[in-house]
Design a protein around this motif. Structure first.
Motif, PDB file in Angstrom:
ATOM      1  N   UNK A 136       0.781  -1.235   0.000  1.00  0.00           N
ATOM      2  CA  UNK A 136       0.000   0.000   0.000  1.00  0.00           C
ATOM      3  C   UNK A 136       0.812   1.284   0.000  1.00  0.00           C
ATOM      4  N   UNK A 137       2.149   1.208   0.050  1.00  0.00           N
ATOM      5  CA  UNK A 137       2.940   2.446   0.054  1.00  0.00           C
ATOM      6  C   UNK A 137       2.697   3.262  -1.204  1.00  0.00           C
ATOM      7  N   UNK A 138       2.463   2.586  -2.332  1.00  0.00           N
ATOM      8  CA  UNK A 138       2.208   3.302  -3.587  1.00  0.00           C
ATOM      9  C   UNK A 138       0.899   4.072  -3.556  1.00  0.00           C
ATOM     10  N   UNK A 139       0.033   3.750  -2.589  1.00  0.00           N
ATOM     11  CA  UNK A 139      -1.266   4.420  -2.479  1.00  0.00           C
ATOM     12  C   UNK A 139      -1.326   5.339  -1.263  1.00  0.00           C
ATOM     13  N   UNK A 140      -0.163   5.651  -0.695  1.00  0.00           N
ATOM     14  CA  UNK A 140      -0.099   6.643   0.364  1.00  0.00           C
ATOM     15  C   UNK A 140      -0.159   6.110   1.780  1.00  0.00           C
ATOM     16  N   UNK A 141      -0.218   4.797   1.961  1.00  0.00           N
ATOM     17  CA  UNK A 141      -0.256   4.219   3.309  1.00  0.00           C
ATOM     18  C   UNK A 141       1.061   3.496   3.563  1.00  0.00           C
ATOM     19  N   UNK A 142       1.844   4.037   4.488  1.00  0.00           N
ATOM     20  CA  UNK A 142       3.144   3.465   4.794  1.00  0.00           C
ATOM     21  C   UNK A 142       3.045   2.468   5.946  1.00  0.00           C
ATOM     22  N   UNK A 143       3.904   1.461   5.916  1.00  0.00           N
ATOM     23  CA  UNK A 143       4.065   0.527   7.022  1.00  0.00           C
ATOM     24  C   UNK A 143       5.497   0.594   7.498  1.00  0.00           C
ATOM     25  N   UNK A 144       5.720   1.031   8.728  1.00  0.00           N
ATOM     26  CA  UNK A 144       7.070   1.296   9.227  1.00  0.00           C
ATOM     27  C   UNK A 144       7.298   0.596  10.558  1.00  0.00           C
ATOM     28  N   UNK A 145       8.452  -0.027  10.706  1.00  0.00           N
ATOM     29  CA  UNK A 145       8.838  -0.638  11.979  1.00  0.00           C
ATOM     30  C   UNK A 145      10.029   0.118  12.546  1.00  0.00           C
ATOM     31  N   UNK A 146       9.878   0.625  13.752  1.00  0.00           N
ATOM     32  CA  UNK A 146      10.963   1.296  14.461  1.00  0.00           C
ATOM     33  C   UNK A 146      11.607   0.265  15.388  1.00  0.00           C
ATOM     34  N   UNK A 147      12.937   0.147  15.341  1.00  0.00           N
ATOM     35  CA  UNK A 147      13.621  -0.895  16.108  1.00  0.00           C
ATOM     36  C   UNK A 147      14.608  -0.269  17.087  1.00  0.00           C
ATOM     37  N   UNK A 148      14.116   0.219  18.225  1.00  0.00           N
ATOM     38  CA  UNK A 148      15.020   0.810  19.214  1.00  0.00           C
ATOM     39  C   UNK A 148      15.762  -0.264  20.005  1.00  0.00           C
ATOM     40  N   UNK A 149      16.841   0.158  20.609  1.00  0.00           N
ATOM     41  CA  UNK A 149      17.475  -0.700  21.613  1.00  0.00           C
ATOM     42  C   UNK A 149      16.714  -0.497  22.920  1.00  0.00           C
ATOM     43  N   UNK A 150      17.341  -0.676  24.060  1.00  0.00           N
ATOM     44  CA  UNK A 150      16.647  -0.525  25.334  1.00  0.00           C
ATOM     45  C   UNK A 150      16.122   0.904  25.516  1.00  0.00           C
ATOM     46  N   UNK A 151      14.911   0.986  26.029  1.00  0.00           N
ATOM     47  CA  UNK A 151      14.310   2.274  26.366  1.00  0.00           C
ATOM     48  C   UNK A 151      14.148   2.305  27.885  1.00  0.00           C
ATOM     49  N   UNK A 152      14.443   3.435  28.473  1.00  0.00           N
ATOM     50  CA  UNK A 152      14.430   3.561  29.936  1.00  0.00           C
ATOM     51  C   UNK A 152      13.003   3.611  30.456  1.00  0.00           C
ATOM     52  N   UNK A 153      12.377   2.451  30.588  1.00  0.00           N
ATOM     53  CA  UNK A 153      11.023   2.325  31.107  1.00  0.00           C
ATOM     54  C   UNK A 153      10.983   1.240  32.172  1.00  0.00           C
ATOM     55  N   UNK A 154       9.864   1.183  32.898  1.00  0.00           N
ATOM     56  CA  UNK A 154       9.683   0.093  33.862  1.00  0.00           C
ATOM     57  C   UNK A 154       9.674  -1.258  33.160  1.00  0.00           C
ATOM     58  N   UNK A 155       9.228  -1.261  31.901  1.00  0.00           N
ATOM     59  CA  UNK A 155       9.142  -2.495  31.119  1.00  0.00           C
ATOM     60  C   UNK A 155      10.498  -3.189  31.011  1.00  0.00           C
ATOM     61  N   UNK A 156      11.567  -2.400  30.837  1.00  0.00           N
ATOM     62  CA  UNK A 156      12.886  -2.983  30.577  1.00  0.00           C
ATOM     63  C   UNK A 156      13.870  -2.814  31.725  1.00  0.00           C
TER      64      UNK A 156
END
Length: 242
Positions: free
Chosen positions: A201-221
């Motif tokens: 669907x990128x050709x029709x204006x809808x992008x699909x993006x994955x952001x791949x961070x390392x550790x984020x300073x949250x309670x989760x990690x």
């Protein structure tokens, strides 16, 4: 005048055509027509895990840029109230929806809410159970919920022709980290779905993006940080927006 014409049946593109039109008249009139979608108005952003530290940072950053918000959480009282207070100080237009994405009923609730909205311009899928959660819960929230959300949002996003679906992924999918196997597997499933959105669907204006961070300073990690450098949630939010 160059015109691009897209004919959509739900999320299926059945016609993609280009036309060049020249008018020989300086004035003309037309009968009443169907409503025209105004895609210049501020769009709505959907954030899963909206009351979490990453989701909350995303919500605050988007609100400052004028986005309207639909924030999914599990109805956690204190975390939601804290975020509501932050958003109210900047006069954000934010609506919360309580839905447990690990359960079928919760996924149905969120998907139904999204399907009723015709101006979703951004989805950020930030929700996830803990790294040590059972594989069923990890797959349900990271992949199954995202699949329902994509199916519900795509028709409106394609009609808008300017939208993005963003997955908060993890570099754990690229490494063999002890104890992270099921978490990384669930994130990989979700990333594959996002890749299909991008290719289809990128050709029709809808992008699909994955952001791949390392550790984020949250309670989760916090149990995995061990003094290693970690991004602040707000830094991740700004990176996603950029």
């Amino acid at each position: 005048l160059s015109i691009r014409v897209l004919a959509l049946r739900g999320s299926e593109v059945v016609l993609d055509a280009a036309m060049r039109v020249q008018s020989h008249a300086t004035h003309w009139s037309t009968p009443p027509a169907l409503p025209v979608r105004n895609t210049s108005k501020p769009a709505l952003a959907v954030i899963t895990g909206g009351s979490g530290e990453i989701g909350g940072a995303m919500a605050y950053s988007l609100a400052k840029q004028g986005w309207r918000l639909l924030l999914q959480d599990r109805g956690d009282g204190d975390r939601r109230r804290n975020l509501q207070n932050q958003l109210s100080r900047i006069h954000a237009d934010a609506t919360f929806i309580a839905a447990d994405l690990a359960a079928q009923a919760g996924r149905d609730t969120l998907a139904a809410a999204i399907a009723r909205i015709d101006d979703v311009g951004l989805i950020v899928h930030a929700a996830s159970p803990a790294v040590t959660a059972p594989v069923e819960a990890l797959v349900a929230v990271n992949f199954s919920a995202l699949q329902r959300i994509v199916d519900a949002a795509l028709p409106g996003m394609l009609a808008r022709q300017k939208a993005a679906i963003v997955l908060i992924g993890s570099i754990a999918t690229e490494y063999a980290l002890p104890g992270w196997e099921t978490y990384a597997g669930a994130k990989r499933m979700a990333a594959n779905l996002i890749d299909i959105v991008e290719r289809s669907y990128a050709a029709y204006g809808v992008r699909g993006l994955t952001i791949m961070p390392s550790l984020v300073a949250t309670r989760f990690s916090k149990d995995f940080q061990s003094g290693a450098p970690a991004l602040l949630p707000q830094e991740l939010a700004e990176a996603v927006l950029n």
